[in-house]
Structures are given as structure tokens and as C-alpha cells.
Design a protein around this motif. Structure first.
Motif, PDB file in Angstrom:
ATOM      1  N   VAL A  94      10.819  -9.256   1.051  1.00 24.66           N
ATOM      2  CA  VAL A  94      11.361  -7.357   1.721  1.00 24.66           C
ATOM      3  C   VAL A  94      10.964  -7.016   0.366  1.00 24.66           C
ATOM      4  O   VAL A  94      10.547  -5.145   1.435  1.00 24.66           O
ATOM      5  CB  VAL A  94      13.012  -7.627   1.798  1.00 24.66           C
ATOM      6  CG1 VAL A  94      13.479  -5.610   2.727  1.00 24.66           C
ATOM      7  CG2 VAL A  94      14.025  -8.071   2.583  1.00 24.66           C
ATOM      8  N   GLN A  95      10.316  -7.042  -0.613  1.00 21.56           N
ATOM      9  CA  GLN A  95      10.593  -6.093  -1.859  1.00 21.56           C
ATOM     10  C   GLN A  95       9.073  -6.465  -1.559  1.00 21.56           C
ATOM     11  O   GLN A  95       8.394  -4.902  -1.233  1.00 21.56           O
ATOM     12  CB  GLN A  95      10.675  -6.767  -3.139  1.00 21.56           C
ATOM     13  CG  GLN A  95       9.786  -5.921  -4.171  1.00 21.56           C
ATOM     14  CD  GLN A  95      10.278  -7.158  -4.998  1.00 21.56           C
ATOM     15  OE1 GLN A  95      10.890  -7.463  -5.932  1.00 21.56           O
ATOM     16  NE2 GLN A  95       8.941  -6.939  -6.179  1.00 21.56           N
ATOM     17  N   GLN A  96       8.474  -7.364  -0.776  1.00 23.03           N
ATOM     18  CA  GLN A  96       6.525  -7.017  -0.806  1.00 23.03           C
ATOM     19  C   GLN A  96       6.298  -6.664   0.028  1.00 23.03           C
ATOM     20  O   GLN A  96       5.481  -5.657   0.463  1.00 23.03           O
ATOM     21  CB  GLN A  96       6.250  -8.614  -0.820  1.00 23.03           C
ATOM     22  CG  GLN A  96       4.245  -8.907  -0.661  1.00 23.03           C
ATOM     23  CD  GLN A  96       4.386  -8.168  -2.384  1.00 23.03           C
ATOM     24  OE1 GLN A  96       4.846  -8.327  -3.288  1.00 23.03           O
ATOM     25  NE2 GLN A  96       3.041  -7.722  -2.179  1.00 23.03           N
ATOM     26  N   MET A  97       7.339  -6.251   1.495  1.00 24.87           N
ATOM     27  CA  MET A  97       6.933  -5.839   2.350  1.00 24.87           C
ATOM     28  C   MET A  97       7.052  -4.153   2.352  1.00 24.87           C
ATOM     29  O   MET A  97       6.802  -3.417   3.332  1.00 24.87           O
ATOM     30  CB  MET A  97       7.985  -6.261   3.831  1.00 24.87           C
ATOM     31  CG  MET A  97       7.640  -5.349   4.324  1.00 24.87           C
ATOM     32  SD  MET A  97       9.217  -5.359   5.970  1.00 24.87           S
ATOM     33  CE  MET A  97      10.622  -5.422   5.129  1.00 24.87           C
ATOM     34  N   ILE A  98       8.144  -3.683   1.620  1.00 23.02           N
ATOM     35  CA  ILE A  98       8.171  -2.362   0.850  1.00 23.02           C
ATOM     36  C   ILE A  98       6.988  -1.800   0.562  1.00 23.02           C
ATOM     37  O   ILE A  98       6.799  -1.409   0.509  1.00 23.02           O
ATOM     38  CB  ILE A  98       9.034  -2.335   0.712  1.00 23.02           C
ATOM     39  CG1 ILE A  98      11.107  -2.820   1.348  1.00 23.02           C
ATOM     40  CG2 ILE A  98       9.625  -0.730   0.218  1.00 23.02           C
ATOM     41  CD1 ILE A  98      11.987  -2.426   0.747  1.00 23.02           C
ATOM     42  N   LEU A  99       6.683  -2.833  -0.935  1.00 20.17           N
ATOM     43  CA  LEU A  99       5.243  -2.094  -1.643  1.00 20.17           C
ATOM     44  C   LEU A  99       4.243  -2.155  -0.466  1.00 20.17           C
ATOM     45  O   LEU A  99       3.523  -1.649  -0.732  1.00 20.17           O
ATOM     46  CB  LEU A  99       5.033  -3.671  -2.481  1.00 20.17           C
ATOM     47  CG  LEU A  99       5.862  -3.429  -4.001  1.00 20.17           C
ATOM     48  CD1 LEU A  99       5.581  -4.544  -4.727  1.00 20.17           C
ATOM     49  CD2 LEU A  99       5.654  -1.912  -4.894  1.00 20.17           C
TER      50      LEU A  99
ATOM     51  N   LEU B  17      12.113  -3.711  -6.955  1.00 14.65           N
ATOM     52  CA  LEU B  17      11.446  -3.164  -6.415  1.00 14.65           C
ATOM     53  C   LEU B  17      11.538  -2.143  -6.435  1.00 14.65           C
ATOM     54  O   LEU B  17      10.348  -1.607  -7.461  1.00 14.65           O
ATOM     55  CB  LEU B  17      12.812  -3.189  -4.946  1.00 14.65           C
ATOM     56  CG  LEU B  17      11.986  -2.332  -4.304  1.00 14.65           C
ATOM     57  CD1 LEU B  17      10.437  -2.505  -3.709  1.00 14.65           C
ATOM     58  CD2 LEU B  17      12.762  -1.587  -2.563  1.00 14.65           C
ATOM     59  N   ILE B  18      12.592  -1.589  -7.460  1.00 12.86           N
ATOM     60  CA  ILE B  18      12.338   0.280  -8.206  1.00 12.86           C
ATOM     61  C   ILE B  18      10.945   0.077  -9.303  1.00 12.86           C
ATOM     62  O   ILE B  18      10.198   0.612  -9.619  1.00 12.86           O
ATOM     63  CB  ILE B  18      13.312   0.424  -8.341  1.00 12.86           C
ATOM     64  CG1 ILE B  18      14.460   0.956  -7.668  1.00 12.86           C
ATOM     65  CG2 ILE B  18      13.196   1.926  -9.016  1.00 12.86           C
ATOM     66  CD1 ILE B  18      13.877   2.097  -6.658  1.00 12.86           C
ATOM     67  N   GLU B  19      11.492  -0.994 -10.538  1.00 16.91           N
ATOM     68  CA  GLU B  19      10.649  -0.763 -11.096  1.00 16.91           C
ATOM     69  C   GLU B  19       9.091  -1.764 -10.502  1.00 16.91           C
ATOM     70  O   GLU B  19       7.665  -0.996 -11.315  1.00 16.91           O
ATOM     71  CB  GLU B  19      10.616  -2.160 -12.039  1.00 16.91           C
ATOM     72  CG  GLU B  19       9.584  -2.748 -13.791  1.00 16.91           C
ATOM     73  CD  GLU B  19      10.621  -3.517 -14.702  1.00 16.91           C
ATOM     74  OE1 GLU B  19       9.593  -3.642 -15.334  1.00 16.91           O
ATOM     75  OE2 GLU B  19      11.328  -4.223 -14.115  1.00 16.91           O
TER      76      GLU B  19
END
Length: 889
Positions: free
Chosen positions: A519-524, A561-563
Motif C-alpha cells: 500500500v505504501q508503494q501504491m501511494i508513492l 510512508l511519511i518518511e
């Protein structure tokens, strides 16, 4: 169902083996220079050069192959593709054309032998060559038979073949074809298929008759399963995610699902069709790398859209069992289409598919990101549809309520003096719940396109950004990555994408697990897509506190994710803004937001403290903190430029309602009706409300930080006392030409210009020095900071002499500012301090005066000042501003 005609020919192949035959030899390129080798599902790095295998066929063998095996017809129960019946593809020629784009798959049998399958193209047809070597069968003879069939979506159901010369197995539908033995333990076989028949899977096993005639011995792969290779559907690659196109026009599909037992790639030749025209069941041995399922095709043929079905993926309870049969949208699709446009009228949920086409080319004409310093921003928040959909916008119906509508109204934004717009979420969303419930993260909603189509939405949005940039206005997006609409990503892999267990403040269904790696990669990837493809200048992350949660719902001090967003090189110039507001109405948990000196925040404390003070209930210390940039929040290595300040937003009461409604469940709004609830004709109440609106705007613009003006507040847009987002009305352009609209927009324009003019004091990236601020209470006495009965505060912002001398000519030296606030119900006498030497105080603003005299660009000089002192009477509920300037200004 329609018929999928399969023109198929086979031929047993005799290897030359060095023998010289009298008949002319035939050549077959077994692997081209571009061949890719696969050992089960691991792709080898070796890419061999062309390997040519001489195959000599006697004329009689060739003749027999043609006469005994005519073409067949295959009926695919899962396919609606219609292909005409054609002649066999094999002919007895002396020179066979080279195979192109060969993929070779190497299998190990359960007996230790090797099976090599090469799939390549010859002209427009596909040739499958199967070579078996090192095969040792118990009590086996020297014969080998291929038991095979082809399928698309269901490996247990072969496409049925029929011919007057051939009868398939009545029970299984499989076909038996003998191999040719080329040496003691080597066998070969070749099958041919027309390109029209593809894509499909060739599934087979080997059968060897026992020498004693007592039966047959079946040979499978090392997993004791059937061999399977794709024809017309290549293995593909796991990156990039979603649909991608190579330089030769081929398409690659890649999607994540860790827990799915199977993935079916579905194609539609009509976007309004209920069922796919073709379904391809991806083989986990070939089309899966880790948790990524992937496949590639040479072209889209006549298909226009695609989606996926997932078998056995973990769902969020019984309510989502339907997803197992649903065709779901690719999370990375760049162009999407609703296959049921009138689903509301039919009472059906919307169905979205990805379009099988590239994103349209767009001429940016040299457009670049403006990269305005954060402290210089003046932001206007708007909803794309509501901004121009009202008939008062006087725009054509196909333009009103779209990105193109915003483009047509750039002059209004310029009149207000804003240099950035903050768009409410423009992703595809749940139309019943609103834009804060997204279905997708990589494309603008079709609703904002002039023709309500995906391509028009993309092009018109880019045109809007381009024109806004040309006008000196940046474009920021509100984004929601913490929750989705029902049916957005559900059914793909719920236990990876979502929280599936109840936790503190976590619902059981559509809460995204943002810090899960996938999910983190998708958001990025989504953020990078908007920056690179749409030239977006920044993002405001709604419900930002949920971005801090870990896998199990716990709050993390360093959320990955924030970082990752903070240090991503493609996002290095983008504005990053955290907004704690939750569309579900859940009160955010007070927590420190990790920022790495990159993240700004929407300052809710500014809103609350200013509202409290102007209704006469706040402390002077709270107001002073907000005026100076909220050092209690942003003195941790950031500064006032990281504070995005607002008085009213798109949820809660609009500005005019803050001074008109305060009863009936509105306590949390911190509003004051100025003496009477709702609409009134009382002059005293109306005048008090007008002053309060001016006061709110004045405080917003003279405070350090980035002011955010909400759409409609400049012309008195009301929700009639409702704080619900759903009750916000379209922007009424006729309200701009009313008396209230004219004076308010002119006042906002003045404040924007004044901030720019006095950027040395009001647009600071760093906090002002203590020696550059003087505070005054009533009668010029020190302020009683913690006394709730004190309603008056004045401050003098003094120019830093060293910086002023470095940045300005003596004839253009800027003077100090004196700003006072009175929220008492009585007048206050303001004692002006002496101005700087050689300067005079000029009175610029008094919110208690009638229009047009309550603000002035040049200001009225205070000539009455004697002995360094001058007393000015401030009316109740008013603010005032003086600027020191020399005679040349």
C-alpha cells in the motif's frame, strides 16, 4: 456462446542428427536472439544467441501430416470471440520461416526427465515446439504421446474440438498426438496455431504405453501437475505495476495479490457488456513472481477494457463474498471507464474497468512547476464541480462543473490575489458519499471532464494546470489515502490492503493499511504520477493521523510512508501538508506529526483559537500564539511557513454562518450568531455580523503562516446553519455582484496585496525575533495574557533594521505595523506609540467603518499625533491596522 475457431496443425519432427537426407532439408529456428528462458517461475539471466536446429522431414511424412490431420474447430464456453475457420497452418515447404519472439519454458518431469517448450511466432502464426529428453520410463517403450488441450479461464475445461477425422476424448475433451522419437531418449513435436485463436493456455501431460501392453504410464511435471504454457500470452514482467506499453506496442499487466489462489485477467470488447469477452486464468508457475501476478500480450486486438477476478483472496467478512465473482478494477489503471454509466437509474453499483490504451499525449508547451516558496502562498480551496456548475457561471453545459470551468474562471482567482488553489479530491469517488471516499488513486474522475469521459477529464485537467501555472497559480490536491469507498480495492487482497481486525479508532472494512509495504508503494507511485504527468505542485493529506498507524493499528513514531514521502526525490519540490480532519467525523487523536522539516500542517488550533477570541471567550495568549505563527507547534525545526491557517473550511459552518448560527448542536463550531439566530432584519445584528466577517478575514491575513480561503466565503455562501459537507451549495456567481460580495472580495484582494507588500513581516519563513514585537493591552499597559475578561490586544511589528538596510533603498524603507483587536462590547482607546524616526503612521484598516472607507491602500496619515502619542477610539468588535511610512510612500 460464439465459437472460437482453432485452425490447428501438428507435425512430428525428425531431428537431422547429422544424417544426410536426399530430400531438401527444412530449417526451424528454435530460439531467436530475443528468446527468454524460464525455469518454472524463475526467469534465468542467460539470454542465448540464435539456436538453429536442423529438422529434416521426408516428403511422405509431410504429406501424411497434412492429409491425416485436417484443421479443427474449437468451441470456448468462456469466450465470445468469433474467429473464422481457416486452413491448416503447416505446409510441406523446403524452408520454414524463422520463429520470432521465442519464449522457452523448461520443466522437470516427475521422473527426472526434461521437457522444453518453445513458443514463437512465424509470420502471423504461433508455433509450439515440445522437446522431451532424458526421459526414463519404468517398463516404458519407445513411444510417447502428448495428451493436450487448450483453455482460457478454466484449466479443468478444455475448449472442445470437432472434426470428421478426429474425435476428442468424450469425457475430458483432450487430444492425443504422438511424438516422433529422434534418439534413444529424445522426442519432439510441433503444433501450430493462428494468431487469431490466441491468447490461451496449452495444457498437457505425457503418456507412454507400457511394453507389456498392460496400460499407459502418465508423466507430469515435478509437482505431479500438468504442464502448462501460454500461447499468445507471455509471462510478462512484475514491474511496472498496472498496464504498461513497450516500444514494440506489446502490453504488460502486473498486479499485486499475496493471498489470491488464482487471478483471472478479463478482457471486454464492449465497455457496456455484462461479461468479459475473454478470460485468462494466470498460471502461478509462469505468471507470478513473488506476490506479483503478471502477463503480457502483443496487442490489445479488438479489446477495449480489462479487469481482474481473484480466486480465494481473503475478504473482509461475508459482505464481500461477491467480490470473488466480480471483475475488479486494476488499482494502477491510468484511464478508467464506468461500464454501467446509468447505474444509479438501474439501482446497480458502479462497475469500473481499465481502458486498454495509452494516456493521451499532451503539449505542455514548456510548463514547469512554479516552486513558490511556502511562506509566499495564499491558498483558495475549491470543489471543481461546485465551483462552476451553477447556471450563474454562464458557462456552456459541457464546461460547467469541470476542470475546463475552473480554467474559464482564472480571472476570479487573480482578482482575489491567490497564488495557489487547493482542489478537493478529484480522484474517482463514491458519488453517493462524496469526493472524500475514493475508488481509485491514479486518474481524475470522469465527472470533471467536459464530455464526462476519461480522456477529456485527463486532457482538461492538464490544460487547467497549464493555464493556472501561466497565471502564476500553483495547484495543490487534497488526497485521501486512509479510507476508500466500498468496493474500491476490496476483493484483491483485503488482508494486505486493509485493516481486517478491529482496533482503536479503526473500522472493520475500508480502512487502508497505509504503512503496509504494498500500500505504501501504491501511494508513492500515485503521488509521483500526479507530479510527473499532471504537474501537480503539492498535496494535502486528509485524515493524516491515520497515516501514522502501523500494521496493527498502533501509532508509529517514524511511520515508513511519511518518511518515504519526505525523502522521495520526485516529490522533493512538492508541498506536503498534513490535515487531521476526518471525513467520517472521527475526532483526531492528538499526536506529534513526524515531519523531517518537509511536512506542513493544516492548523486546526489556529481556527479554534481565533474563533474563540472573536466571540469573546479566548485568552490573549492563545491569539498571540496564532498571530505569530503557532510556535507551540512549528518551533520544532520548521517555522510559521509550515502552518496552513484557516477560519472556515468545506466541512463545518461556512464563514457567513459562523456569525449567524450558534444554537442546536453547533457548540463544536465555536460560532456566535451576534445576537440573533439565523436570518434577521435587525440592523445592529447585521452590522455586527459584517464586522465579524471582516475581523475573521483580517486576522487570517495578518497572521504568520499560509492563509486558506474557502470557496464561497468571499460572497457570503451559506449552508443555512448546517455543518454537513453534503449541504454545501454550488458557488453562486451572482452573489459576487451584491453589495456584500463586492466589498468582501475587494477587502480580500487588498489583504492579499498588503501581505505581498509587507512580506518582510507577514510572509516569514522563520519566526520573528522577540525584540521585533511589542505587545500592548488596554491603555497601553502590558497585556493580561491569562485573564479571560481581557478582550483587547495590540501588537507592534518592528522592521529589522539590519535586514531592511540590506534589502531596500532608503527612499523605499518600510516601516513598522501596529495592529489592534477589540472583541469587547464597548469601545477601547488605542494609544499609538511613536512611529520610527522620519515616519508617520498611516491608518489602513478599521473593520468598524462603513464601506468603502473601512480599508485603504494608501492609508490616511495620522497628522494629529502630538508628543509621540496619539489616541484612537476603536469600536466594539473591530480590528485596526496602522503602517508607518515616510513621506515618499
Amino acid at each position: 456462446m460464439a465459437t472460437l475457431a482453432a485452425s490447428l496443425a501438428f507435425r512430428p519432427c525428425c531431428f537431422n542428427c547429422g544424417a544426410v537426407e536426399s530430400s531438401p532439408p527444412s530449417k526451424l529456428c528454435a530460439a531467436s536472439a530475443s528468446a527468454s528462458h524460464y525455469v518454472f517461475k524463475s526467469k534465468c539471466t542467460r539470454r542465448p544467441a540464435r539456436l538453429e536446429v536442423e529438422k529434416t522431414l521426408s516428403a511422405q511424412v509431410c504429406q501424411n501430416a497434412v492429409t491425416t490431420r485436417p484443421d479443427f474447430r474449437a468451441c470456448a464456453s468462456s469466450s465470445r470471440v468469433s474467429v473464422d475457420e481457416t486452413q491448416p497452418v503447416f505446409t510441406p515447404t523446403t524452408e520454414v520461416d524463422e520463429l520470432q519472439k521465442v519464449s522457452t519454458y523448461l520443466f522437470r518431469t516427475d521422473l527426472g526427465g526434461l521437457v522444453s517448450v518453445s513458443v514463437g511466432k512465424k509470420n502471423v502464426n504461433y508455433v509450439v515446439t515440445i522437446d522431451v529428453s532424458s526421459l526414463q520410463t519404468p517398463r516404458g517403450g519407445h513411444k510417447l504421446v502428448l495428451i493436450w488441450g487448450v483453455y482460457t479461464s478454466d484449466s479443468s475445461s478444455y475448449m472442445h474440438l470437432g472434426s470428421q477425422y478426429f474425435t476428442p476424448d468424450a469425457k475430458t475433451g483432450s487430444i492425443e498426438t504422438p511424438f516422433t522419437q529422434t534418439s534413444f531418449d529424445t522426442f519432439a513435436l510441433e503444433l501450430g496455431f493462428e494468431a487469431k485463436q490466441t491468447p490461451f493456455y496449452l495444457s498437457f501431460l505425457l503418456k507412454s504405453p507400457l511394453r507389456d501392453g498392460s496400460g499407459d504410464f502418465e508423466i507430469r511435471n515435478h509437482l505431479s501437475a500438468k504442464f502448462c504454457v501460454p500461447v499468445g500470452l507471455n509471462a510478462g514482467v512484475p514491474s511496472p505495476m498496472g498496464l504498461s506499453f513497450s516500444t514494440d506496442g506489446s502490453l504488460n499487466f502486473a498486479i499485486f495479490s499475496r493471498n489470491a489462489q488464482g487471478v483471472v485477467l478479463c478482457f471486454y470488447d464492449d465497455t457496456t457488456a455484462d461479461r468479459p469477452a475473454l478470460e485468462l486464468d494466470l498460471d502461478p508457475c509462469i505468471n507470478r513472481s513473488g506476490d506479483i501476478w503478471h502477463a503480457s500480450m502483443e496487442s490489445a486486438w479488438n479489446f477495449v477494457s480489462y479487469g481482474y477476478r481473484f480466486k480465494g483472496s481473503f475478504s473482509q467478512g461475508d459482505g464481500y463474498k461477491s467480490h470473488l465473482e466480480s471483475v475488479l478494477l486494476d488499482p494502477y489503471a491510468k484511464i478508467i471507464v464506468n461500464s454501467i454509466p446509468n447505474h444509479h437509474d438501474l439501482g446497480l453499483p458502479p462497475k469500473y474497468l481499465g481502458r486498454l490504451c495509452k494516456e493521451p499525449d499532451f503539449d505542455w508547451g514548456g510548463d514547469v512547476h512554479l516552486n513558490l516558496p511556502m511562506e509566499k502562498l495564499v491558498v483558495y480551496r475549491l470543489n471543481v464541480m461546485r465551483f462552476t456548475e451553477h447556471k450563474s457561471s454562464k458557462l456552456p453545459p459541457d464546461i460547467a462543473g469541470t476542470f475546463s470551468g475552473v480554467t474559464e474562471k482564472v480571472h476570479h482567482l487573480k482578482d482575489l490575489g491567490v497564488n495557489a488553489i487547493l482542489l478537493e479530491p478529484i480522484f474517482s469517488f463514491d458519488e453517493q458519499k462524496g469526493p472524500y471516499f475514493p475508488r481509485h488513486f491514479f486518474s481524475p474522475t470522469n465527472l470533471h471532464g467536459p464530455s464526462r469521459g476519461s480522456i477529456s477529464a485527463i486532457n482538461s485537467m492538464k490544460e487547467m494546470v497549464k493555464k493556472l501555472h501561466a497565471s502564476g497559480i500553483e495547484v495543490l490536491l487534497e488526497v485521501v489515502f486512509t479510507r476508500t469507498a466500498d468496493g474500491a480495492l476490496q476483493g484483491i487482497d483485503d488482508s494486505s490492503y486493509y485493516y481486517v481486525h478491529r482496533g482503536e479508532g479503526i473500522e472493520t472494512t475500508n480502512v487502508l493499511n497505509c504503512n503496509y509495504p504494498t500500500v505504501q508503494q501504491m501511494i508513492l507511485n500515485s503521488l509521483r504520477h500526479w507530479v510527473t504527468e499532471f504537474h501537480i505542485d503539492g498535496f494535502c493529506f486528509i485524515n493524516a493521523s491515520s497515516l501514522l498507524r502501523g500494521f496493527h493499528g498502533e501509532y508509529l513514531s517514524r511511520p515508513p510512508l511519511i518518511e518515504a514521502i519526505a525523502f522521495d526525490p520526485l516529490l522533493s519540490k512538492a508541498k506536503l501538508i498534513a490535515d487531521y480532519w476526518d471525513p467520517h467525523g472521527v475526532a483526531p487523536k492528538g499526536t506529534h506529526f513526524p515531519h523531517w522539516k518537509r511536512w506542513a500542517e493544516v492548523n486546526t488550533n489556529f481556527c479554534n483559537d481565533v474563533r474563540n477570541f472573536l466571540r469573546g471567550e479566548g485568552l490573549l495568549s492563545d491569539l498571540a500564539t496564532r498571530l505569530c505563527g503557532s510556535g507551540d507547534i512549528f518551533s520544532d525545526g520548521r517555522g510559521p511557513a509550515f502552518s496552513f491557517n484557516y477560519i472556515a473550511r468545506n466541512a463545518g459552518l461556512p464563514l457567513v454562518d459562523l456569525v449567524s448560527f450558534s444554537g442546536g448542536g453547533l457548540a463544536s463550531e465555536l460560532s456566535w450568531n451576534c445576537g440573533e439566530e439565523g436570518p434577521t432584519t435587525k440592523t445592529a445584528v447585521l452590522e455586527r455580523r459584517l464586522k465579524q466577517i471582516r475581523n475573521f478575514l483580517f486576522v487570517l491575513y495578518v497572521s504568520l503562516g499560509v492563509p486558506i480561503l474557502n470557496m464561497g466565503d468571499e460572497c457570503g455562501q451559506s449552508s443555512w446553519g448546517s455543518p454537513s459537507y453534503a449541504d454545501r451549495k454550488p458557488f453562486d456567481w451572482n452573489a459576487l455582484v451584491t453589495g456584500f460580495g463586492i466589498q468582501t472580495t475587494e477587502f480580500i484582494s487588498f489583504l492579499s496585496s498588503f501581505r505581498l507588500k509587507r512580506s518582510d513581516l507577514l510572509e516569514q519563513r522563520n519566526f520573528l525575533k522577540e525584540e521585533n514585537i511589542d505587545w500592548h493591552g488596554s491603555d497601553h499597559s502590558p497585556p493580561r495574557w491569562e485573564d479571560p475578561d481581557c478582550k483587547f490586544l495590540a501588537m507592534r511589528l518592528k522592521v529589522d533594521k539590519a535586514e531592511s538596510q540590506l534589502s531596500s533603498e532608503s527612499s523605499q524603507t518600510k516601516g513598522d505595523l501596529y495592529i489592534a483587536f477589540n472583541t469587547a462590547d464597548h469601545s477601547e482607546s488605542v494609544v499609538l506609540p511613536p512611529p520610527p524616526e522620519g515616519m508617520t503612521w498611516h491608518h489602513l484598516v478599521d473593520t468598524a467603518l462603513p464601506f468603502p472607507g473601512f480599508f485603504s491602500t494608501e492609508g490616511k496619515p495620522v497628522l494629529e499625533q502630538m508628543a509621540g502619542l496619539y489616541t484612537y477610539e476603536m469600536k466594539p468588535y473591530s480590528c485596526t491596522l496602522f503602517e508607518a511610512s515616510n513621506g515618499n510612500d
